[in-house]
Motif scaffolding. Structure first.
Motif, PDB file in Angstrom:
ATOM      1  N   ALA A  97       0.836  -1.204   0.000  1.00 27.51           N
ATOM      2  CA  ALA A  97       0.000   0.000   0.000  1.00 27.51           C
ATOM      3  C   ALA A  97       0.872   1.256   0.000  1.00 27.51           C
ATOM      4  N   GLY A  98       1.936   1.257   0.816  1.00 28.22           N
ATOM      5  CA  GLY A  98       2.824   2.414   0.885  1.00 28.22           C
ATOM      6  C   GLY A  98       3.538   2.647  -0.439  1.00 28.22           C
ATOM      7  N   ALA A 100       2.687   1.560  -3.468  1.00 27.24           N
ATOM      8  CA  ALA A 100       1.743   1.932  -4.528  1.00 27.24           C
ATOM      9  C   ALA A 100       1.324   3.393  -4.399  1.00 27.24           C
ATOM     10  N   ALA A 101       1.133   3.864  -3.157  1.00 25.85           N
ATOM     11  CA  ALA A 101       0.720   5.260  -2.954  1.00 25.85           C
ATOM     12  C   ALA A 101       1.816   6.212  -3.428  1.00 25.85           C
ATOM     13  N   ALA A 104       1.910   6.163  -7.324  1.00 23.88           N
ATOM     14  CA  ALA A 104       0.777   6.930  -7.851  1.00 23.88           C
ATOM     15  C   ALA A 104       1.031   8.427  -7.702  1.00 23.88           C
ATOM     16  N   GLY A 105       1.552   8.829  -6.535  1.00 28.08           N
ATOM     17  CA  GLY A 105       1.847  10.242  -6.297  1.00 28.08           C
ATOM     18  C   GLY A 105       2.863  10.774  -7.292  1.00 28.08           C
ATOM     19  N   PHE A 108       1.456  11.369 -10.756  1.00 26.97           N
ATOM     20  CA  PHE A 108       0.536  12.497 -10.921  1.00 26.97           C
ATOM     21  C   PHE A 108       1.229  13.857 -10.856  1.00 26.97           C
ATOM     22  N   VAL A 109       2.490  13.897 -10.411  1.00 28.35           N
ATOM     23  CA  VAL A 109       3.177  15.200 -10.317  1.00 28.35           C
ATOM     24  C   VAL A 109       3.216  15.923 -11.664  1.00 28.35           C
ATOM     25  N   ILE A 112      -0.574  17.020 -12.807  1.00 29.13           N
ATOM     26  CA  ILE A 112      -1.142  18.194 -12.138  1.00 29.13           C
ATOM     27  C   ILE A 112      -0.322  19.454 -12.438  1.00 29.13           C
TER      28      ILE A 112
ATOM     29  N   VAL B 114      -6.438  15.951  -4.678  1.00 30.28           N
ATOM     30  CA  VAL B 114      -6.099  14.817  -5.539  1.00 30.28           C
ATOM     31  C   VAL B 114      -5.187  13.856  -4.772  1.00 30.28           C
ATOM     32  N   LEU B 118      -6.260  10.128  -4.096  1.00 26.65           N
ATOM     33  CA  LEU B 118      -5.457   9.170  -4.861  1.00 26.65           C
ATOM     34  C   LEU B 118      -4.843   8.111  -3.939  1.00 26.65           C
ATOM     35  N   SER B 119      -4.165   8.558  -2.868  1.00 20.71           N
ATOM     36  CA  SER B 119      -3.547   7.621  -1.930  1.00 20.71           C
ATOM     37  C   SER B 119      -4.604   6.715  -1.319  1.00 20.71           C
ATOM     38  N   VAL B 122      -5.763   4.088  -3.844  1.00 22.28           N
ATOM     39  CA  VAL B 122      -4.703   3.094  -4.019  1.00 22.28           C
ATOM     40  C   VAL B 122      -4.663   2.139  -2.816  1.00 22.28           C
ATOM     41  N   GLY B 123      -4.748   2.719  -1.611  1.00 18.71           N
ATOM     42  CA  GLY B 123      -4.739   1.904  -0.395  1.00 18.71           C
ATOM     43  C   GLY B 123      -5.916   0.932  -0.367  1.00 18.71           C
ATOM     44  N   LEU B 204       0.649  16.138  -3.365  1.00 18.25           N
ATOM     45  CA  LEU B 204       0.321  14.779  -3.797  1.00 18.25           C
ATOM     46  C   LEU B 204       0.869  13.724  -2.843  1.00 18.25           C
TER      47      LEU B 204
END
Lengths: 132, 255
Positions: A97-98, A100-101, A104-105, A108-109, A112, B114, B118-119, B122-123, B204
């Motif tokens: 989870a950590g 993947a987050a 994803a972040g 998206f940088v 955005i 966002v 988003l996080s 995903v979680g 983000l």
């Protein structure tokens, strides 16, 4: 005096943190809401004003820039304080989870950032100052 | 003799921490210059060395505060604690430009929303993949993927089991540690080289420690911009997690 700079910094931080705590209570959240961010805005505003009035002495600036320069060593000390073992012991779900987050972040940088750029390109800030 | 030295170092913990961190910085910059020929920034290596120390300290002591749980190095917890971290972050604002901040204000707010959502999503997806199907557990894990504070705050508010809360804290710490160490290597691929993208990055990723460390190792000039948005992130996560996001989750999944 150098202490003026340090004291200004300390006062901004404390005022920011108190506002952040009050905001947290106001919206019923168990966290400080943006205290450090508010402190930063406060400091930028005050320094801006002092500079324009030429009231910001050299030693005062030294008091501020010293702590700015101590930032990286402090972050290294912070890294040495992290619960790294806890992160690993959180198990595969926590790690997945950590990770993947973060991915994803990162992805998206640019997305955005581009939205913002498009807007500022189509809108010319200099037009604000132009007489009608 | 040894005792005298140890006692002096422990009694003057903060001063010892200054000397110790200075030594780590020296080693890190040496490695950067001679072993990586300047390709990997010294501060990135210093942060990774710090994390390695934290791991060693954690294994040694069984505590939660990395190397600071080893009595000799307790002074590190003062230098690297939240108080000094926030003090130094605010100090970096001294180099920030008011105009840049004004120009990126609205995109900062957008990136915060966002970032949290988003996080969270995903979680939740990862939680589903690992077999959790109830709204309470999924919401808690999703909030943990935002930050390690939002996770337990949300979990406690909606009544998650302690096992799930522990997972949510773990997810948040993994995020923080990874952001700290991976950002300098990823920065050039995601255009993280100007105040605007730093503000977006802070919004983000949102983990204050992760963003602070990651940007420090990438380009210290970007720190104030990223840190500014990141400090609002945990608050927003704690606000949205147990309320709006939990309500939406309750409509999709069973309690």
């Amino acid at each position: 005096m150098v202490i003026y700079g340090v004291a200004l910094l300390a006062t901004c931080m404390l005022v920011g943190l108190i506002i952040g705590e009050v905001l947290g209570v106001a919206i019923n959240v168990e966290a400080n809401v943006g205290g450090v961010g508010i402190a930063m805005l406060l400091l930028v505003l005050i320094i801006d004003t002092l500079r324009k009035r030429e009231r910001l002495g050299e030693p005062t600036q030294d008091g501020l820039s010293f702590w700015g320069a101590m930032y990286i060593p402090i972050v290294v000390a912070m890294a040495a304080n992290q619960n790294v073992v806890g992160a690993i012991e959180g198990g595969p779900l926590a790690i997945a989870a950590g990770v993947a987050a973060v991915i994803a972040g990162f992805l998206f940088v640019p997305v955005i950032s581009k939205i913002g750029k498009g807007r500022s390109n189509s809108y010319d800030h200099r037009e604000d100052g132009r007489p009608l | 003799m040894i005792d005298v030295i140890f006692d002096t170092l422990i009694d003057n913990g903060l001063v010892f921490a200054f000397a110790l961190i200075g030594g780590i910085m020296l080693i890190a910059y040496f490695i950067s210059r001679y072993l990586t020929r300047g390709h990997v920034h010294g501060s990135a290596i210093a942060i990774i060395l710090g994390l390695v120390l934290a791991y060693v300290g954690g294994v040694q002591s069984g505590g939660e505060n990395g190397i600071a749980d080893v009595q000799l190095f307790a002074g590190i917890s003062i230098l690297g604690g939240a108080m000094m971290r926030d003090f130094a972050i605010v100090a970096t604002a001294f180099g920030a430009s008011m105009d840049e901040l004004k120009r990126a204000g609205s995109i900062g707010v957008l990136s915060l929303f966002v970032g949290v959502i988003l996080s969270f999503v995903v979680g939740v997806v990862i939680g589903l993949l690992f077999g959790y199907t109830d709204a309470i557990s999924l919401t808690t894990i999703g909030a943990g993927a935002a930050t390690y504070i939002a996770g337990p705050v949300t979990g406690t508010a909606i009544g998650a089991t302690s096992e799930v809360i522990t997972i949510s804290i773990g997810a948040g710490i993994v995020k923080s540690v990874l952001t700290m160490s991976a950002t300098p290597f990823i920065a050039k691929y995601i255009g993280l080289n100007n105040p605007r993208s730093a503000i977006v990055f802070g919004g983000l990723l949102g983990t204050t420690s992760g963003v602070a460390g990651g940007l420090a190792a990438t380009d210290p000039k970007l720190v104030p911009y990223g840190a500014l948005t990141a400090t609002f992130y945990t608050g927003l996560g704690c606000l949205l997690g147990p309320s709006v996001l939990f309500l939406i989750m309750g409509m999709i999944f069973s309690m």
